[in-house]
Write an enzyme that holds these catalytic residues in place. Structure first.
Site, short mmCIF file in Angstrom:
data_model
loop_
_atom_site.label_atom_id
_atom_site.label_comp_id
_atom_site.label_asym_id
_atom_site.label_seq_id
_atom_site.Cartn_x
_atom_site.Cartn_y
_atom_site.Cartn_z
N SER A 109 0.82 -1.09 -0.16
CA SER A 109 0.15 -0.14 0.35
C SER A 109 0.78 1.71 -0.01
CB SER A 109 -1.09 0.06 1.52
OG SER A 109 -1.91 -1.33 0.97
N THR A 146 -7.77 -2.72 6.88
CA THR A 146 -7.55 -4.08 6.62
C THR A 146 -7.51 -4.72 7.43
OG1 THR A 146 -6.43 -5.72 5.16
CG2 THR A 146 -4.91 -3.89 6.86
N LYS A 150 -12.17 -3.90 10.41
CA LYS A 150 -12.67 -3.44 8.90
C LYS A 150 -13.96 -2.33 9.95
CE LYS A 150 -10.92 -4.15 4.73
NZ LYS A 150 -10.77 -5.02 3.40
N ASN A 171 -13.12 1.07 4.88
CA ASN A 171 -11.84 0.42 4.80
C ASN A 171 -11.84 1.65 4.53
OD1 ASN A 171 -12.54 1.09 2.05
ND2 ASN A 171 -11.17 0.09 1.11
N ASP A 186 -13.83 -1.03 -1.32
CA ASP A 186 -13.31 -2.47 -1.43
C ASP A 186 -14.70 -2.93 -2.26
OD1 ASP A 186 -10.88 -2.92 -0.31
OD2 ASP A 186 -12.15 -3.19 1.52
N GLY A 210 -15.76 -17.51 2.78
CA GLY A 210 -15.48 -17.37 3.56
C GLY A 210 -16.83 -16.21 3.58
N GLY A 212 -15.81 -13.29 5.85
CA GLY A 212 -15.81 -12.03 6.42
C GLY A 212 -16.35 -10.43 6.16
N ALA A 214 -14.09 -9.16 3.81
CA ALA A 214 -14.41 -8.94 2.40
C ALA A 214 -15.92 -9.49 1.83
CB ALA A 214 -13.18 -9.37 1.76
N GLY A 307 -6.29 -10.61 -7.95
CA GLY A 307 -6.50 -9.65 -6.46
C GLY A 307 -5.72 -8.54 -6.29
#
Length: 510
Positions: A109, A146, A150, A171, A186, A210, A212, A214, A307
């Site tokens: 980043s 991150t 979040k 985020n 995101d 997943g 979470g 994201a 990604g």
């Protein structure tokens, strides 16, 4: 040597010292900024004492007397410089941009934001108990967030955008005159990623791995895009990895979990071939550039998205919020290409004796990259040459060792790697090579190949059979085919021009 010459040498050393001092003070400024944001004391006496002791151990006895007074003065100047910057408001919140998270050591980043927004951007790894103090002090103008914070940061934010509220995840935080605003970029990053890969979500049966933060973001986009169905797979939910393959109508698979992420490369808990209707596979992991799930999907001819596109594009949308102005969207593609080129390993494959070591060493020197020769590394590790390993341990054990070594180095980034002749023959090795690899096949005339010390190519008949068996494997995983010239400079020039054409290096190297 005369006095004038000695003084001239001292002048040159003084010039070097002042340049090093300037670099030290530049870093001191960054440390001061970091301490201001984190509310850390300017002076750390314990660390200073450790530095003095360490440096005293590095000089001859006759010079030890000077280390402590010299560094006491340097520490004093550093402290005074940091305090002066704070008092003169040079550390105003307007300067502070960064990333909050648990583990951030491999984050790209800072580099991405520097390219896109032109501002300094720091990493702020912290434990959960530090969040409240960090955010309540508000000594920053913009922060990204991150894993795993979040959701947690939302309780400390004054106003949250309607999109971030709907998603239940923030985020990006912007400090506007002491008031914190929360956003979710995101969402736009994932949307950009899908459009770039030409992956359609409307009217599709989608499987999301997943549950979470994201995952929540992606589910919101899937609803907005009118996906036909959205099935979320979690470890302990109603839909989990036990009944994963019950969803036979799945057309798009999206991974939002860390499975397969560095350093656990090539892990994969989903068999794409079980989903006969699957058209597209998306993985939000960017390190490695291609996870095993993506590699498997590519092998089956599915559309894929990885990604890095999401990482860069969400940073782009965050930068627009930080700076409060428009930024040309074209910067996303340029930045993505630049990051990818720097992450890619340049991997040399080909027959034993084709020149991989010679070319690899020359390339590494030319491009200022780290170089590893897999066979030489194994020989140093095992303290015997390849022929001895074959003779004493057998080919099977050698291949096990080779696989461990190639996976060790291929998961890293920015290397030049010379592989063994048989390395790519095994599927797991090929996966390791291409996950972060730009692969060059060096093809040399068989009668020019060195056969001494090569266990599997002792005579021409063996060599021809070996070449025939391996040729298609080399070609299938390579990005560029290079017919080897006996003049190394000609071969090197051919490779460099190819790397420029494929935007792996800039023209200045060729």
């Amino acid at each position: 040597m005369g006095l004038d010459n000695l003084r001239k040498e001292l002048d040159e050393i003084d010039n070097e010292l002042i340049e090093v001092f300037k670099k030290r003070m530049d870093i001191t400024k960054k440390i001061g900024r970091y301490k201001r944001v984190r509310d850390v004391p300017v002076r750390d006496r314990g660390r200073e004492n450790e530095i003095i002791k360490r440096l005293e151990n590095q000089v001859e006895e006759e010079y030890k007397f000077a280390v402590e007074p010299l560094y006491e003065k340097i520490f004093q100047l550093s402290k005074e410089y940091q305090v002066e910057l704070m008092n003169n408001n040079k550390y105003s919140p307007e300067e502070y941009y960064g990333l909050i998270g648990k583990k951030l050591s491999h984050s790209k980043s800072p580099y991405i934001h520097k390219i896109i927004g032109g501002y300094e951007y720091d990493l702020y790894p912290m434990d959960e108990f530090e969040l409240e103090n960090f955010l309540s002090r508000r000594q920053f103008s913009g922060m990204n967030v991150t894993i795993p914070y979040k959701v947690e940061v939302m309780k400390y934010i004054d106003e949250i955008s309607s999109l971030a509220k709907e998603i239940g995840s923030v985020n990006t935080i912007v400090n506007k005159k002491g008031k914190l605003f929360g956003y979710n970029t995101d969402y736009s990053g994932f949307e950009y990623m899908c459009k770039k890969a030409n992956i359609t979500l409307r009217d599709k049966n989608v499987l999301v791995l997943g549950s979470g933060g994201a995952s929540k973001t992606i589910q919101a986009l899937l609803r907005d895009e009118k996906a036909k169905s959205i099935t979320v797979i979690s470890r302990h939910g109603e839909n989990n990895y036990e009944n994963l393959y019950d969803f036979k109508d799945t057309e798009v698979i999206i991974n939002t979990t860390p499975i397969g992420m560095y350093p656990n490369n090539l892990e994969c808990n989903v068999e794409i071939s079980q989903f006969e209707k699957c058209e597209s596979v998306i993985d939000i992991i960017y390190n490695p550039l291609k996870t095993k799930m993506i590699l498997n999907a590519e092998r089956m001819g599915k559309k894929t998205a990885t990604g890095l596109d999401m990482l860069v594009s969400q940073a782009y949308y965050a930068s627009k919020l930080f700076l409060g102005k428009e930024i040309p969207i074209e910067v996303v593609e340029r930045t993505t290409k630049r990051i990818k080129a720097e992450m890619l390993n340049i991997v040399l494959v080909g027959m034993p004796g084709s020149g991989k070591t010679t070319v690899g060493e020359a390339l590494a020197k030319k491009l200022n990259r780290k170089f590893v020769d897999i066979d030489k590394y194994i020989e140093e590790q095992e303290k015997m040459n390849i022929s001895e390993i074959f003779r004493t341990k057998g080919e099977g054990e050698f291949r096990n060792i080779e696989s461990e070594v190639i996976q060790k180095f291929a998961k890293e980034t920015g290397y030049i790697i010379a592989t063994g002749g048989g390395t790519p023959v095994y599927q797991e090795n090929s996966n390791a090579i291409v996950q972060n690899g730009y692969v060059i096949f060096l093809d040399r005339d068989l009668d020019k190949l060195e056969r001494i010390g090569r266990p599997l190519s002792k005579d021409m008949n063996s060599l021809e059979v070996l070449y025939k068996n391996r040729y298609n494997i080399y070609r299938s995983i390579s990005n560029r085919y290079v017919p080897v010239k006996e003049n190394i400079d000609e071969t090197l020039d051919f490779i460099l021009r190819g790397l420029v054409r494929d935007e792996i290096i800039s023209c200045k190297w060729a």
